[in-house]
Motif scaffolding. Structure first.
Motif, PDB file in Angstrom:
ATOM      1  N   ASP A 141      14.406 -61.755  31.768  1.00  0.00           N
ATOM      2  CA  ASP A 141      15.319 -63.268  31.266  1.00  0.00           C
ATOM      3  C   ASP A 141      16.261 -61.856  30.667  1.00  0.00           C
ATOM      4  N   VAL A 142      17.799 -62.946  31.046  1.00  0.00           N
ATOM      5  CA  VAL A 142      18.920 -61.915  30.415  1.00  0.00           C
ATOM      6  C   VAL A 142      19.499 -63.331  29.318  1.00  0.00           C
ATOM      7  N   GLU A 143      20.009 -63.050  28.599  1.00  0.00           N
ATOM      8  CA  GLU A 143      20.928 -63.760  27.106  1.00  0.00           C
ATOM      9  C   GLU A 143      22.125 -62.547  27.089  1.00  0.00           C
ATOM     10  N   ILE A 144      22.543 -63.662  27.051  1.00  0.00           N
ATOM     11  CA  ILE A 144      24.809 -63.246  26.484  1.00  0.00           C
ATOM     12  C   ILE A 144      25.073 -63.652  25.212  1.00  0.00           C
ATOM     13  N   THR A 145      25.164 -62.548  23.940  1.00  0.00           N
ATOM     14  CA  THR A 145      25.488 -63.017  23.238  1.00  0.00           C
ATOM     15  C   THR A 145      26.745 -62.997  22.653  1.00  0.00           C
ATOM     16  N   ALA A 146      26.937 -63.834  21.662  1.00  0.00           N
ATOM     17  CA  ALA A 146      28.561 -64.716  21.964  1.00  0.00           C
ATOM     18  C   ALA A 146      29.825 -63.422  21.536  1.00  0.00           C
ATOM     19  N   ASP A 147      29.211 -61.785  21.212  1.00  0.00           N
ATOM     20  CA  ASP A 147      30.041 -61.181  21.631  1.00  0.00           C
ATOM     21  C   ASP A 147      30.106 -59.969  22.781  1.00  0.00           C
ATOM     22  N   ASN A 148      29.198 -60.756  24.202  1.00  0.00           N
ATOM     23  CA  ASN A 148      29.593 -60.270  25.579  1.00  0.00           C
ATOM     24  C   ASN A 148      28.519 -59.600  25.151  1.00  0.00           C
ATOM     25  N   ARG A 149      27.717 -58.880  24.761  1.00  0.00           N
ATOM     26  CA  ARG A 149      26.386 -58.390  24.894  1.00  0.00           C
ATOM     27  C   ARG A 149      25.572 -58.961  25.678  1.00  0.00           C
ATOM     28  N   VAL A 150      24.810 -57.747  26.864  1.00  0.00           N
ATOM     29  CA  VAL A 150      23.657 -58.305  27.592  1.00  0.00           C
ATOM     30  C   VAL A 150      22.144 -57.355  26.831  1.00  0.00           C
ATOM     31  N   LEU A 151      21.493 -59.066  26.694  1.00  0.00           N
ATOM     32  CA  LEU A 151      20.066 -58.543  26.464  1.00  0.00           C
ATOM     33  C   LEU A 151      19.282 -59.113  27.404  1.00  0.00           C
ATOM     34  N   ILE A 152      18.547 -58.172  27.702  1.00  0.00           N
ATOM     35  CA  ILE A 152      17.483 -57.935  28.843  1.00  0.00           C
ATOM     36  C   ILE A 152      15.793 -58.064  28.260  1.00  0.00           C
ATOM     37  N   SER A 153      15.151 -58.689  28.785  1.00  0.00           N
ATOM     38  CA  SER A 153      13.300 -59.010  28.780  1.00  0.00           C
ATOM     39  C   SER A 153      12.440 -57.889  29.250  1.00  0.00           C
ATOM     40  N   THR A 171      16.449 -66.741  24.233  1.00  0.00           N
ATOM     41  CA  THR A 171      17.838 -67.501  23.958  1.00  0.00           C
ATOM     42  C   THR A 171      17.612 -67.012  21.898  1.00  0.00           C
ATOM     43  N   CYS A 172      19.376 -66.682  22.129  1.00  0.00           N
ATOM     44  CA  CYS A 172      20.058 -66.783  20.464  1.00  0.00           C
ATOM     45  C   CYS A 172      19.652 -68.280  20.453  1.00  0.00           C
ATOM     46  N   LEU A 173      19.830 -67.871  18.571  1.00  0.00           N
ATOM     47  CA  LEU A 173      20.081 -69.166  17.865  1.00  0.00           C
ATOM     48  C   LEU A 173      20.804 -69.003  16.289  1.00  0.00           C
ATOM     49  N   SER A 174      21.949 -67.689  17.023  1.00  0.00           N
ATOM     50  CA  SER A 174      22.993 -67.748  16.426  1.00  0.00           C
ATOM     51  C   SER A 174      23.738 -67.343  17.087  1.00  0.00           C
ATOM     52  N   ASN A 175      24.828 -66.934  16.365  1.00  0.00           N
ATOM     53  CA  ASN A 175      26.221 -66.341  16.936  1.00  0.00           C
ATOM     54  C   ASN A 175      25.989 -65.163  17.205  1.00  0.00           C
ATOM     55  N   SER A 176      25.062 -64.551  15.928  1.00  0.00           N
ATOM     56  CA  SER A 176      25.841 -63.193  16.357  1.00  0.00           C
ATOM     57  C   SER A 176      23.672 -62.852  16.586  1.00  0.00           C
ATOM     58  N   CYS A 177      22.887 -63.859  16.925  1.00  0.00           N
ATOM     59  CA  CYS A 177      21.760 -63.243  17.811  1.00  0.00           C
ATOM     60  C   CYS A 177      21.402 -62.384  17.180  1.00  0.00           C
TER      61      CYS A 177
END
Length: 290
Positions: A205-217, A265-271
């Motif tokens: 999976d992939v997720e993008i944080t509020a400040d555009n960081r890319v998280l990958i599982s 999925t992120c649960l806050s803007n700061s993730c």
């Protein structure tokens, strides 16, 4: 500025879930047992101080098998789980779901073959607003992640082929129009992890944080009975032109032995809080807030 973004990735790993916290099953909440109960994608419907309502999609393929679920978590505990009926032709092998920025109750879901669905969910009533196909990639692509992020007013879609063992994952990105369900020019970058090391899907999976960081599982999947392993990485940054700049050494956020994470999925803007979902095949599906 690009260097600054990449330099903070290790700090992200330090502020999110620590590996030691992921070693126990405490905190994992079941959403069903058996092969058809996994979570392959998750999106937040609403959230308050201690309550989260989430949309879960499942990678089921046969008629009569559930495709979507509305789940409520109170203080991290699953307190309600309601199947959602999919109207019309059933999708096959849904692998991701993402909220549409700025559009209440609208979501994009993606199947493993790249077929996408624009959805509207009101309570437990689902409506399919339209469909699309992601731009053609490699003939071996099998998609397991999808995210949407606005950067300087432009909406970008990011989707991921999972890769397999020696074949790296591929992260694709392109500017995306929700009204037209169309893509502009596609960019791509390969991605691989060193852990898990066997039967590995480099991107689950992939997720993008509020400040555009890319998280990958990433996940190890040796078969229906496991054993499974997963890890989550702060992998890089989505840049203003829609390309993904990977860190030379992705920063590991945490290990999840015994589980196959396919949704986050992120649960806050700061993730600093994430909702994870697993598809543990014969052992069913679970959610966890970390």
């Amino acid at each position: 500025m690009k260097f600054t973004y990449l330099a903070i990735l290790p700090a992200l790993a330090a502020t999110l879930l620590q590996p030691s916290a992921a070693l126990a099953d405490d905190g994992w909440e079941s959403i069903g047992t058996g092969m058809t109960s996994g979570a392959s994608g998750v999106a937040v419907l609403s959230r308050s101080d201690d309550r989260i309502d989430a949309l879960v999609v499942r990678d089921n393929k046969k008629t009569g098998e559930n495709r979507a679920l509305r789940v409520r978590l109170d203080d991290g505990e699953v307190t309600a789980s309601d199947p959602i009926s999919w109207p019309g032709e059933l999708p096959v092998d849904l692998e991701a779901v993402e909220g549409v920025p700025g559009k209440a109750n609208e979501y994009i879901a993606l199947a493993s073959d790249g077929k996408g669905f624009h959805l509207k969910l009101t309570d437990k009533r689902l409506k399919v607003l339209g469909g699309f196909q992601v731009p053609k990639g490699d003939s071996e692509d099998n998609y397991e992640g999808f995210a949407l992020k606005k950067v300087h007013g432009r909406l970008f879609a990011i989707w991921a082929d999972r890769g397999q063992d020696t074949r790296p994952a591929t992260l694709y990105s392109a500017e995306f129009s929700v009204p037209k369900l169309s893509f502009k020019k596609t960019k791509s970058v390969p991605f691989r992890v060193s852990y898990p090391a066997t039967d590995v899907r480099h991107a689950s999976d992939v997720e993008i944080t509020a400040d555009n960081r890319v998280l990958i599982s990433s996940a190890s999947d040796p078969g229906d009975e496991g054993p499974f392993d997963s890890a989550v990485y702060a992998a890089g940054v989505l840049q203003s032109d829609g390309s993904i700049k990977l860190s030379p050494v992705p920063a590991k956020i945490g290990d999840f032995p015994g589980h196959k994470i396919e949704a986050m999925t992120c649960l806050s803007n700061s993730c600093d809080r994430l909702l994870y979902g697993t598809d543990d095949e014969a052992a069913g599906g679970r959610l966890r807030i970390a």
